[in-house]
Design a protein around this motif. Structure first.
Motif, PDB file in Angstrom:
ATOM      1  N   PHE A  67      46.267  36.029  40.243  1.00 30.68           N
ATOM      2  CA  PHE A  67      45.918  34.744  39.652  1.00 30.68           C
ATOM      3  C   PHE A  67      44.760  34.932  38.672  1.00 30.68           C
ATOM      4  O   PHE A  67      43.787  35.615  38.966  1.00 30.68           O
ATOM      5  N   ALA A  68      44.873  34.316  37.502  1.00 27.95           N
ATOM      6  CA  ALA A  68      43.831  34.423  36.477  1.00 27.95           C
ATOM      7  C   ALA A  68      43.230  33.049  36.202  1.00 27.95           C
ATOM      8  O   ALA A  68      43.960  32.082  35.952  1.00 27.95           O
ATOM      9  N   ILE A  69      41.926  32.969  36.265  1.00 25.97           N
ATOM     10  CA  ILE A  69      41.240  31.713  35.966  1.00 25.97           C
ATOM     11  C   ILE A  69      41.208  31.513  34.458  1.00 25.97           C
ATOM     12  O   ILE A  69      40.888  32.432  33.699  1.00 25.97           O
ATOM     13  N   LEU A  97      35.520  27.281  42.135  1.00 23.77           N
ATOM     14  CA  LEU A  97      34.837  28.273  41.303  1.00 23.77           C
ATOM     15  C   LEU A  97      33.482  28.648  41.902  1.00 23.77           C
ATOM     16  O   LEU A  97      33.103  29.826  41.934  1.00 23.77           O
ATOM     17  N   ASN A  98      32.740  27.655  42.390  1.00 21.72           N
ATOM     18  CA  ASN A  98      31.440  27.918  43.018  1.00 21.72           C
ATOM     19  C   ASN A  98      31.612  28.739  44.301  1.00 21.72           C
ATOM     20  O   ASN A  98      30.808  29.628  44.596  1.00 21.72           O
ATOM     21  N   ALA A  99      32.671  28.437  45.057  1.00 15.17           N
ATOM     22  CA  ALA A  99      32.931  29.185  46.290  1.00 15.17           C
ATOM     23  C   ALA A  99      33.248  30.636  45.979  1.00 15.17           C
ATOM     24  O   ALA A  99      32.819  31.550  46.702  1.00 15.17           O
ATOM     25  N   ALA A 158      43.622  23.986  29.885  1.00 17.50           N
ATOM     26  CA  ALA A 158      42.996  23.192  30.939  1.00 17.50           C
ATOM     27  C   ALA A 158      42.621  24.083  32.119  1.00 17.50           C
ATOM     28  O   ALA A 158      43.307  25.060  32.427  1.00 17.50           O
ATOM     29  N   GLN A 159      41.530  23.740  32.778  1.00 16.97           N
ATOM     30  CA  GLN A 159      41.071  24.520  33.922  1.00 16.97           C
ATOM     31  C   GLN A 159      42.097  24.467  35.052  1.00 16.97           C
ATOM     32  O   GLN A 159      42.655  23.411  35.363  1.00 16.97           O
TER      33      GLN A 159
END
Length: 251
Positions: free
Chosen positions: A50-52, A104-106, A96-97
């Motif tokens: 998976f790519a952000i 993302l923070n996790a 879009a995100q």
């Protein structure tokens, strides 16, 4: 064991009792002492492929790669391609995100946690979280077994020269030889790492040796390509080098 029988056994393995499916479908396994938030689990469930989505278009990288590709293109055509790429980049907008801010923070918290490692499982397409110290202790135990021995010198240079010599002595065409010969003094020593066997108690590690950019990397890739068409006639594994040589291969 032929190919059709192997496929049948895989199907039977997948067709389990209902109570077995929950464990089989679990994609994130936490074997560490760290509590993992649901947001962290959610993003880890997406898998290692998976790519952000990026927050900005990587214009510099795109231009650099285009220029590298255009080194062998005639000048008039290259200029046209540059113009087309420039127009596309002017109109381009980041996608879009595909993750939430909490996810993302996790993920950042896990990345900054030096007490844990996040690894792919040996089987099952799962993600495994383990204590850093536990992983390294298991790797040390593996390396201290009778399967390995310590070398007082780095054999990379010797293997590089030996590989080059053997390739040059073959009857392969000059073109193929050039593709297989490693660049002199550019090889690196293979690296070992372990993948957790989540289907076994106390998740023992399966040792994996990465030979990327090693002296025999190009040669191994060539052999894999040549052997692929006839591998369907083999059993699920080859026992050793002698078994490989004496096996009745069929095309």
């Amino acid at each position: 064991m032929n190919k059709s029988l192997r496929q049948k056994q895989k199907f039977e393995h997948l067709y389990k009792k209902p109570e077995q499916h929950d464990q089989a479908l679990q994609t994130v396994h936490n074997f560490s002492n760290t509590n993992i938030s649901q947001d962290a689990i959610n993003i880890l469930q997406k898998g290692f492929n998976f790519a952000i989505t990026p927050k900005r278009i990587p214009v510099e990288n795109i231009i650099t790669n285009v220029e590298i590709a255009l080194t062998t293109v005639e000048q008039p055509i290259a200029d046209e391609i540059r113009l087309d790429i420039a127009n596309i980049l002017k109109k381009a907008r980041p996608p879009a995100q595909n993750v939430t801010k909490k996810e993302l923070n996790a993920l950042k918290e896990l990345k900054n946690n030096n007490d844990v490692l996040i690894l792919p499982a040996d089987k099952g397409n799962a993600t495994v979280i383990v204590n850093n110290n536990d992983y390294h202790q298991k790797m040390i135990t593996l390396l201290n077994s009778s399967e390995y021995k310590t070398s007082n010198t780095d054999p990379t240079t010797y293997l590089e020269k030996k590989t080059i010599s053997l390739i040059k002595s073959t009857s392969l065409s000059d073109k193929v030889k050039q593709e297989l010969i490693p660049r002199e003094k550019s090889s690196r020593i293979p690296k070992i790492y372990g993948l957790p066997k989540i289907h076994k108690e106390n998740w023992p590690l399966r040792p994996i040796v990465s030979a990327f950019n090693s002296p025999t990397h190009k040669l191994a890739r060539y052999l894999a390509k040549e052997l692929q068409p006839i591998c369907v006639s083999a059993s699920s594994y080859i026992k050793n080098s002698l078994d490989f040589l004496t096996f009745q291969w069929s095309r």
